[in-house]
Design a protein around this motif. Structure first.
Motif, PDB file in Angstrom:
ATOM      1  N   ASP A  86      35.503  19.482  13.502  1.00 44.27           N
ATOM      2  CA  ASP A  86      34.286  19.377  14.309  1.00 44.27           C
ATOM      3  C   ASP A  86      34.233  20.584  15.236  1.00 44.27           C
ATOM      4  OD1 ASP A  86      33.637  16.947  13.216  1.00 44.27           O
ATOM      5  OD2 ASP A  86      34.815  15.817  14.700  1.00 44.27           O
ATOM      6  N   PRO A  87      33.050  21.192  15.384  1.00 49.79           N
ATOM      7  CA  PRO A  87      32.967  22.317  16.321  1.00 49.79           C
ATOM      8  C   PRO A  87      33.203  21.816  17.741  1.00 49.79           C
ATOM      9  CG  PRO A  87      31.005  22.186  14.925  1.00 49.79           C
ATOM     10  CD  PRO A  87      31.764  20.902  14.742  1.00 49.79           C
ATOM     11  N   GLN A  88      34.306  22.232  18.341  1.00 49.05           N
ATOM     12  CA  GLN A  88      34.651  21.767  19.686  1.00 49.05           C
ATOM     13  C   GLN A  88      35.203  22.904  20.514  1.00 49.05           C
ATOM     14  OE1 GLN A  88      37.397  18.719  18.585  1.00 49.05           O
ATOM     15  NE2 GLN A  88      35.975  17.050  19.045  1.00 49.05           N
ATOM     16  N   ASP A  89      35.199  22.652  21.823  1.00 46.14           N
ATOM     17  CA  ASP A  89      35.684  23.675  22.735  1.00 46.14           C
ATOM     18  C   ASP A  89      37.184  23.494  22.970  1.00 46.14           C
ATOM     19  OD1 ASP A  89      35.451  25.808  24.354  1.00 46.14           O
ATOM     20  OD2 ASP A  89      34.158  24.861  25.847  1.00 46.14           O
ATOM     21  N   TRP A  90      37.979  24.344  22.355  1.00 50.58           N
ATOM     22  CA  TRP A  90      39.426  24.281  22.530  1.00 50.58           C
ATOM     23  C   TRP A  90      39.900  25.601  23.129  1.00 50.58           C
ATOM     24  CZ3 TRP A  90      43.319  20.626  20.635  1.00 50.58           C
ATOM     25  CH2 TRP A  90      42.736  19.410  20.205  1.00 50.58           C
ATOM     26  N   HIS A 133      37.180  27.965  16.658  1.00 55.76           N
ATOM     27  CA  HIS A 133      37.215  26.504  16.794  1.00 55.76           C
ATOM     28  C   HIS A 133      35.822  25.969  17.176  1.00 55.76           C
ATOM     29  CE1 HIS A 133      40.419  23.227  17.261  1.00 55.76           C
ATOM     30  NE2 HIS A 133      39.255  22.611  17.203  1.00 55.76           N
ATOM     31  N   GLN A 134      35.139  26.717  18.030  1.00 53.93           N
ATOM     32  CA  GLN A 134      33.766  26.340  18.420  1.00 53.93           C
ATOM     33  C   GLN A 134      32.826  26.340  17.221  1.00 53.93           C
ATOM     34  OE1 GLN A 134      32.761  29.118  21.463  1.00 53.93           O
ATOM     35  NE2 GLN A 134      33.575  27.850  23.116  1.00 53.93           N
ATOM     36  N   GLN A 135      33.162  27.207  16.251  1.00 54.76           N
ATOM     37  CA  GLN A 135      32.343  27.291  15.042  1.00 54.76           C
ATOM     38  C   GLN A 135      32.751  26.231  14.012  1.00 54.76           C
ATOM     39  OE1 GLN A 135      29.866  29.797  15.100  1.00 54.76           O
ATOM     40  NE2 GLN A 135      30.719  29.930  17.168  1.00 54.76           N
ATOM     41  N   GLY A 136      33.776  25.439  14.355  1.00 54.38           N
ATOM     42  CA  GLY A 136      34.207  24.394  13.439  1.00 54.38           C
ATOM     43  C   GLY A 136      35.351  24.798  12.526  1.00 54.38           C
ATOM     44  N   TRP A 137      36.128  25.783  12.970  1.00 56.14           N
ATOM     45  CA  TRP A 137      37.294  26.205  12.188  1.00 56.14           C
ATOM     46  C   TRP A 137      38.516  26.230  13.081  1.00 56.14           C
ATOM     47  CZ3 TRP A 137      36.569  26.065   7.190  1.00 56.14           C
ATOM     48  CH2 TRP A 137      35.270  26.278   6.688  1.00 56.14           C
ATOM     49  N   LYS A 161      44.495  23.350  23.492  1.00 61.65           N
ATOM     50  CA  LYS A 161      44.183  22.157  24.272  1.00 61.65           C
ATOM     51  C   LYS A 161      42.668  22.026  24.314  1.00 61.65           C
ATOM     52  CE  LYS A 161      46.149  20.668  28.522  1.00 61.65           C
ATOM     53  NZ  LYS A 161      46.527  21.013  29.884  1.00 61.65           N
ATOM     54  N   GLN A 162      42.172  20.804  24.164  1.00 58.08           N
ATOM     55  CA  GLN A 162      40.723  20.624  24.181  1.00 58.08           C
ATOM     56  C   GLN A 162      40.194  20.728  25.608  1.00 58.08           C
ATOM     57  OE1 GLN A 162      39.245  17.069  22.302  1.00 58.08           O
ATOM     58  NE2 GLN A 162      37.162  17.894  22.222  1.00 58.08           N
ATOM     59  N   ARG A 163      39.089  21.455  25.739  1.00 57.11           N
ATOM     60  CA  ARG A 163      38.499  21.624  27.062  1.00 57.11           C
ATOM     61  C   ARG A 163      37.648  20.389  27.394  1.00 57.11           C
ATOM     62  NH1 ARG A 163      36.904  26.556  29.874  1.00 57.11           N
ATOM     63  NH2 ARG A 163      37.363  27.748  28.018  1.00 57.11           N
ATOM     64  N   THR A 164      37.864  19.839  28.588  1.00 54.18           N
ATOM     65  CA  THR A 164      37.046  18.706  29.017  1.00 54.18           C
ATOM     66  C   THR A 164      36.347  19.070  30.320  1.00 54.18           C
ATOM     67  OG1 THR A 164      38.992  17.801  30.127  1.00 54.18           O
ATOM     68  CG2 THR A 164      38.496  16.909  27.954  1.00 54.18           C
ATOM     69  N   GLU A 216      42.865  37.815  21.042  1.00 56.36           N
ATOM     70  CA  GLU A 216      43.198  36.897  19.954  1.00 56.36           C
ATOM     71  C   GLU A 216      42.918  35.453  20.376  1.00 56.36           C
ATOM     72  OE1 GLU A 216      47.054  37.605  18.377  1.00 56.36           O
ATOM     73  OE2 GLU A 216      46.939  35.941  16.949  1.00 56.36           O
ATOM     74  N   GLU A 217      43.339  35.108  21.605  1.00 54.89           N
ATOM     75  CA  GLU A 217      43.085  33.755  22.116  1.00 54.89           C
ATOM     76  C   GLU A 217      41.585  33.462  22.122  1.00 54.89           C
ATOM     77  OE1 GLU A 217      46.859  33.766  25.289  1.00 54.89           O
ATOM     78  OE2 GLU A 217      44.838  34.122  26.003  1.00 54.89           O
ATOM     79  N   ALA A 218      40.811  34.430  22.581  1.00 56.08           N
ATOM     80  CA  ALA A 218      39.360  34.247  22.666  1.00 56.08           C
ATOM     81  C   ALA A 218      38.751  34.070  21.270  1.00 56.08           C
ATOM     82  CB  ALA A 218      38.724  35.444  23.367  1.00 56.08           C
ATOM     83  N   TRP A 219      39.245  34.855  20.331  1.00 57.42           N
ATOM     84  CA  TRP A 219      38.729  34.766  18.958  1.00 57.42           C
ATOM     85  C   TRP A 219      39.049  33.403  18.336  1.00 57.42           C
ATOM     86  CZ3 TRP A 219      41.483  35.274  14.008  1.00 57.42           C
ATOM     87  CH2 TRP A 219      40.609  35.339  12.914  1.00 57.42           C
TER      88      TRP A 219
END
Lengths: 191, 108
Positions: A51-55, A29-33, A94-97, A21-24
């Motif tokens: 915005d499509p981002q890595d969270w 979020h990467q797809q912008g949702w 949390k946003q990945r940096t 579920e976490e991975a999905w």
């Protein structure tokens, strides 16, 4: 204020599938949702356009009912955004940096506490099943004593018992998977 | 009961040890994490789920107790039982350390 774009996805995860579920959710979020809410039965997830981002998404299971302020504050202090609560599950992101260390990627920093969470999930659901089955048996027993002839209500209760036993078997299978996860982690700790 | 708790906590996880050690002084979860990070040169980082889970468990087992709330954050301190377990663990780690240097501990 402009209207936010929203989508609803039909999806459900069993209790042993919180990692998937976490991975999905991260993938969405990467797809912008970004996750907004989950319906009461846990079948539909509502997402808001972003915005499509890595969270990174993380789920924690907490037994003692109400969301204590202190609990959520602890996560916020560590930079985790509390997203929502679904039953006893708490969702954080949390946003990945680039400069993130591995310790920042998870809400757990050792396997001992991951094991502890899995054990809580098992214990909680085992108690729930015992409670449901127990009260069904007691209700059926009482009805049989009070009304020795078979009534419709008794029939319904018997049906409920059979149904609960089947669900218990299914949940038992989920327990097996959680136990398997626990054993794998224990092997990592103790070799 | 106390014997059982001692068996559960000895040996302790690294996280558990650092948390219990820090709680010889009253403080809240996040600040424990900050201090541990500092005293270990950033080697031990305790994540919130681990911190919260360990604090709840230690409180339930009577190793630490809730003192008061400050800025809505719960502050804890070690109990006599916790102190006893911490000292046992310190002795164990010291023995481990001395043995790891090739030293033998005679007597007893």
């Amino acid at each position: 204020m402009e209207n936010k774009k929203i989508i609803r996805e039909r999806k459900s995860f069993y209790i042993s599938e919180f990692r998937a579920e976490e991975a999905w959710l991260s993938f969405m979020h990467q797809q912008g949702w970004k996750l907004q809410s989950i319906d009461k039965i846990g079948f539909h997830y509502t997402f808001e356009a972003c915005d499509p981002q890595d969270w990174i998404y993380q789920l924690d299971f907490k037994e003692d009912g109400v969301a204590e302020e202190d609990y959520l504050l602890m996560y916020e202090d560590y930079g985790w955004e509390p997203v929502l609560r679904f039953r006893h599950w708490f969702y954080f992101r949390k946003q990945r940096t680039d400069d993130m260390k591995t310790d920042d990627l998870s809400i757990f920093s050792d396997d001992a506490s991951r094991i502890e969470m899995c054990r809580h999930v098992i214990r909680h659901h085992a108690r729930l099943i015992a409670l449901i089955l127990g009260s069904l048996f007691v209700a059926t027993g009482l009805l049989t004593i009070l009304f020795p002839q078979l009534t419709i209500l008794q029939g319904i209760l018997m049906g409920a018992i059979v149904g609960s036993i089947f669900s218990a078997m299914f949940v038992g299978n989920q327990f097996k998977r959680l136990q398997h996860m626990i054993r794998q982690m224990e092997r990592r700790i103790y070799g | 009961m106390e014997e059982k708790i001692k068996r559960v906590y000895i040996p302790m996880t690294e996280t558990g040890f650092y948390i219990l050690y820090c709680l010889q002084v009253e403080m809240h979860g996040y600040s424990i994490g900050q201090i541990v990070k500092e005293m270990t040169g950033g080697e031990i980082i305790i994540s919130p789920g681990t911190m919260y889970g360990t604090l709840s468990k230690m409180e339930k087992d009577g190793l630490i107790r809730f003192v008061r709330e400050e800025d809505k954050r719960k502050r804890y301190i070690i109990t006599p039982l916790g102190q006893e377990i911490l000292e046992m663990e310190q002795k164990r780690i010291e023995r481990l350390y001395r043995n790891s240097k090739g030293e033998f501990i005679h007597g007893k």
